[in-house]
Design a protein around this motif. Structure first.
Motif, PDB file in Angstrom:
ATOM      1  N   TRP A 350       0.805  -1.217   0.000  1.00 26.76           N
ATOM      2  CA  TRP A 350       0.000   0.000   0.000  1.00 26.76           C
ATOM      3  C   TRP A 350       0.840   1.269   0.000  1.00 26.76           C
ATOM      4  O   TRP A 350       0.402   2.316  -0.493  1.00 26.76           O
ATOM      5  N   GLU A 351       2.053   1.196   0.543  1.00 28.30           N
ATOM      6  CA  GLU A 351       2.886   2.404   0.618  1.00 28.30           C
ATOM      7  C   GLU A 351       3.202   2.975  -0.767  1.00 28.30           C
ATOM      8  O   GLU A 351       3.376   4.186  -0.920  1.00 28.30           O
ATOM      9  N   ALA A 352       3.252   2.102  -1.775  1.00 30.51           N
ATOM     10  CA  ALA A 352       3.613   2.554  -3.127  1.00 30.51           C
ATOM     11  C   ALA A 352       2.645   3.606  -3.639  1.00 30.51           C
ATOM     12  O   ALA A 352       3.060   4.571  -4.304  1.00 30.51           O
ATOM     13  N   GLY A 353       1.360   3.439  -3.354  1.00 34.96           N
ATOM     14  CA  GLY A 353       0.378   4.404  -3.823  1.00 34.96           C
ATOM     15  C   GLY A 353       0.552   5.767  -3.187  1.00 34.96           C
ATOM     16  O   GLY A 353       0.444   6.804  -3.854  1.00 34.96           O
ATOM     17  N   LEU A 354       0.832   5.783  -1.881  1.00 34.75           N
ATOM     18  CA  LEU A 354       1.031   7.058  -1.192  1.00 34.75           C
ATOM     19  C   LEU A 354       2.323   7.722  -1.651  1.00 34.75           C
ATOM     20  O   LEU A 354       2.375   8.951  -1.807  1.00 34.75           O
ATOM     21  N   GLU A 355       3.355   6.918  -1.863  1.00 35.06           N
ATOM     22  CA  GLU A 355       4.623   7.466  -2.350  1.00 35.06           C
ATOM     23  C   GLU A 355       4.438   8.110  -3.728  1.00 35.06           C
ATOM     24  O   GLU A 355       4.944   9.209  -3.991  1.00 35.06           O
ATOM     25  N   HIS A 356       3.705   7.419  -4.605  1.00 33.81           N
ATOM     26  CA  HIS A 356       3.508   7.954  -5.962  1.00 33.81           C
ATOM     27  C   HIS A 356       2.589   9.176  -5.926  1.00 33.81           C
ATOM     28  O   HIS A 356       2.828  10.152  -6.649  1.00 33.81           O
ATOM     29  N   ALA A 357       1.563   9.133  -5.092  1.00 32.21           N
ATOM     30  CA  ALA A 357       0.660  10.283  -4.973  1.00 32.21           C
ATOM     31  C   ALA A 357       1.416  11.521  -4.503  1.00 32.21           C
ATOM     32  O   ALA A 357       1.165  12.639  -4.975  1.00 32.21           O
ATOM     33  N   GLU A 358       2.341  11.326  -3.582  1.00 30.68           N
ATOM     34  CA  GLU A 358       3.172  12.437  -3.118  1.00 30.68           C
ATOM     35  C   GLU A 358       4.075  12.920  -4.245  1.00 30.68           C
ATOM     36  O   GLU A 358       4.235  14.129  -4.447  1.00 30.68           O
ATOM     37  N   LYS A 359       4.632  11.991  -5.007  1.00 31.34           N
ATOM     38  CA  LYS A 359       5.534  12.328  -6.101  1.00 31.34           C
ATOM     39  C   LYS A 359       4.844  13.178  -7.162  1.00 31.34           C
ATOM     40  O   LYS A 359       5.451  14.118  -7.718  1.00 31.34           O
ATOM     41  N   ILE A 360       3.577  12.889  -7.456  1.00 31.25           N
ATOM     42  CA  ILE A 360       2.872  13.612  -8.522  1.00 31.25           C
ATOM     43  C   ILE A 360       2.148  14.854  -8.009  1.00 31.25           C
ATOM     44  O   ILE A 360       1.422  15.516  -8.751  1.00 31.25           O
ATOM     45  N   GLY A 361       2.338  15.182  -6.726  1.00 35.41           N
ATOM     46  CA  GLY A 361       1.823  16.442  -6.208  1.00 35.41           C
ATOM     47  C   GLY A 361       0.404  16.414  -5.692  1.00 35.41           C
ATOM     48  O   GLY A 361      -0.205  17.475  -5.494  1.00 35.41           O
ATOM     49  N   LEU A 362      -0.137  15.221  -5.421  1.00 32.47           N
ATOM     50  CA  LEU A 362      -1.507  15.153  -4.920  1.00 32.47           C
ATOM     51  C   LEU A 362      -1.584  15.514  -3.444  1.00 32.47           C
ATOM     52  O   LEU A 362      -2.617  15.975  -2.953  1.00 32.47           O
ATOM     53  N   GLY A 363      -0.486  15.320  -2.722  1.00 33.88           N
ATOM     54  CA  GLY A 363      -0.454  15.637  -1.296  1.00 33.88           C
ATOM     55  C   GLY A 363       0.856  15.182  -0.697  1.00 33.88           C
ATOM     56  O   GLY A 363       1.824  14.905  -1.408  1.00 33.88           O
ATOM     57  N   THR A 364       0.886  15.108   0.615  1.00 37.15           N
ATOM     58  CA  THR A 364       2.097  14.692   1.315  1.00 37.15           C
ATOM     59  C   THR A 364       1.753  13.649   2.369  1.00 37.15           C
ATOM     60  O   THR A 364       0.651  13.653   2.928  1.00 37.15           O
ATOM     61  N   ARG A 365       2.711  12.764   2.640  1.00 34.78           N
ATOM     62  CA  ARG A 365       2.522  11.759   3.683  1.00 34.78           C
ATOM     63  C   ARG A 365       2.806  12.343   5.075  1.00 34.78           C
ATOM     64  O   ARG A 365       2.487  11.713   6.081  1.00 34.78           O
ATOM     65  N   LYS A 366       3.393  13.528   5.113  1.00 34.37           N
ATOM     66  CA  LYS A 366       3.704  14.163   6.390  1.00 34.37           C
ATOM     67  C   LYS A 366       2.479  14.926   6.876  1.00 34.37           C
ATOM     68  O   LYS A 366       1.893  15.722   6.142  1.00 34.37           O
ATOM     69  N   TYR A 367       2.092  14.691   8.113  1.00 33.53           N
ATOM     70  CA  TYR A 367       0.881  15.329   8.602  1.00 33.53           C
ATOM     71  C   TYR A 367       0.989  15.671  10.078  1.00 33.53           C
ATOM     72  O   TYR A 367       1.780  15.093  10.838  1.00 33.53           O
ATOM     73  N   LYS A 368       0.161  16.626  10.468  1.00 33.33           N
ATOM     74  CA  LYS A 368      -0.011  16.988  11.865  1.00 33.33           C
ATOM     75  C   LYS A 368      -1.426  16.611  12.244  1.00 33.33           C
ATOM     76  O   LYS A 368      -2.392  17.039  11.602  1.00 33.33           O
ATOM     77  N   LEU A 369      -1.567  15.777  13.262  1.00 32.81           N
ATOM     78  CA  LEU A 369      -2.891  15.306  13.665  1.00 32.81           C
ATOM     79  C   LEU A 369      -3.439  16.166  14.809  1.00 32.81           C
ATOM     80  O   LEU A 369      -2.802  16.293  15.856  1.00 32.81           O
ATOM     81  N   SER A 370      -4.584  16.755  14.569  1.00 30.41           N
ATOM     82  CA  SER A 370      -5.257  17.558  15.593  1.00 30.41           C
ATOM     83  C   SER A 370      -6.510  16.837  16.040  1.00 30.41           C
ATOM     84  O   SER A 370      -7.345  16.462  15.221  1.00 30.41           O
TER      85      SER A 370
END
Length: 372
Positions: A350-370
């Protein structure tokens, strides 16, 4: 890239705050009202659930969100696209009937239901993307034509992508039938003859007549007919149908990321995920297995990548539930901190999808949880 904001609320309630109230407060706190919804067509992308499956998001949540969007001046509609495989959602007539039976109708959900890619799944728009895997994703017309996209995703396991969350809901869920064929085009499964018991479940449910039993009562796949939808992999209880070596979960997840980007390209978008009834497989099947972890809460963000990462992290940190498929495979472990998706579906990544989504500018895997 800076961290994205992800907001979370647990499922504890009081007389002054129902779960519907908490969800509304969550999306407001996460900033959804910053979007100018006045007179805008808003596609609320949701999964209506295959008939027989009870793990999908309750329509009450969709109704509350639709009511809020209406107060903000929007023209919301609930939507999903048709499936590639046989079942209760492979054409708009059956799909609408399934949605109505599961409670998604103008009375209970407070807005209309529109099947994104039309009666036969042919109503779509090609969105020029020039992606690494998909040059022009074929997005259901109702989603492509919408001014704004708001997704409501049930977070759960998935037999091909590892888990299904915001990216899966947007990418696979917004794809027309032709788009789903492109997503699955290299996902042809193979039969492990030693594991195959000859039960025939794959033969019965293959929508394309691509599987038969040979003289030894072993499944055989006709690859001239197979479209790679993966239904046989999901339905086989004996690991007789598995992902082929020529295909990878990584490639599928990367394609899904590109389709997700196409679904929201050049338009405002916002996302809500529900970590409830976390079944080991997708809501596309006509059954749902016992939840693998406790119900955890609801999360919201403008960033679908950060949202999926946060949901995955929370599920990994949670204990496994007794009586679940996960506990059955690992009976003496709480599995807190373990990658539960890989434990259930070891051939997925599953990590591959998030890595690629980050690469193409859809978002980032880094987050701040509130936390609210």
């Amino acid at each position: 890239m800076e961290m994205s904001e992800v907001y979370f609320t647990n499922l504890r309630t009081a007389p002054s705050a129902s779960l519907l109230d908490k969800m509304e407060r969550l999306v407001k706190r996460a900033g959804m009202e910053k979007i100018d919804f006045r007179n805008q067509y808003v596609a609320v992308k949701i999964h209506f659930g295959e008939p027989g499956n009870l793990a999908f998001i309750r329509p009450n949540y969709a109704a509350r969100l639709a009511t809020l969007l209406g107060r903000l001046g929007a023209k919301p509609f609930l939507t999903d696209s048709n499936t590639l495989y046989s079942g209760g959602r492979s054409n708009a007539v059956d799909h609408l009937q399934s949605a109505m039976e599961n409670g998604f109708n103008p009375i209970s959900a407070k807005c209309h239901v529109i099947i994104a890619d039309g009666v036969k799944g042919t109503d779509c728009r090609e969105v020029p993307l020039e992606g690494e895997y998909c040059r022009a994703p074929k997005i259901g017309a109702a989603i492509a034509d919408a001014d704004i996209v708001v997704s409501m995703s049930h977070f759960k396991g998935h037999e091909q992508s590892g888990f299904g969350g915001a990216l899966k809901n947007l990418g696979m869920g917004s794809a027309s039938v032709a788009g789903k064929l492109e997503l699955h085009s290299s996902s042809q499964p193979v039969v492990d003859r030693e594991s195959c018991t000859g039960c025939g479940i794959c033969v019965k449910y293959c929508a394309h007549g691509a599987i038969r039993l040979d003289g030894h009562r072993k499944a055989v796949i006709d690859y001239d007919r197979c479209v790679g939808c993966g239904q046989c992999v999901a339905l086989c209880q004996y690991d007789g149908a598995v992902m082929g070596e020529g295909d990878t979960s990584e490639r599928l997840n990367c394609k899904i990321a590109e389709y997700a980007r196409a679904a929201v390209l050049d338009k405002p978008h916002f996302h809500v995920s529900f970590i409830m009834d976390v079944s080991p497989e997708c809501d596309c099947w006509n059954h749902n297995d016992a939840a693998i972890v406790p119900d955890l809460g609801i999360l919201a963000s403008f960033d679908p990548v950060a949202l999926d990462q946060a949901c995955a992290d929370m599920v990994m940190q949670a204990p496994a539930l007794n009586g679940s498929k996960l506990a059955e495979k690992h009976p003496d472990a709480s599995l807190e901190g373990e990658d539960k998706f890989r434990l259930i579906h070891p051939d997925t990544h599953w990590e591959a999808g998030l890595e690629h989504a980050e690469k193409i500018g859809l978002g980032t895997r880094k987050y701040k949880l509130s936390t609210l």
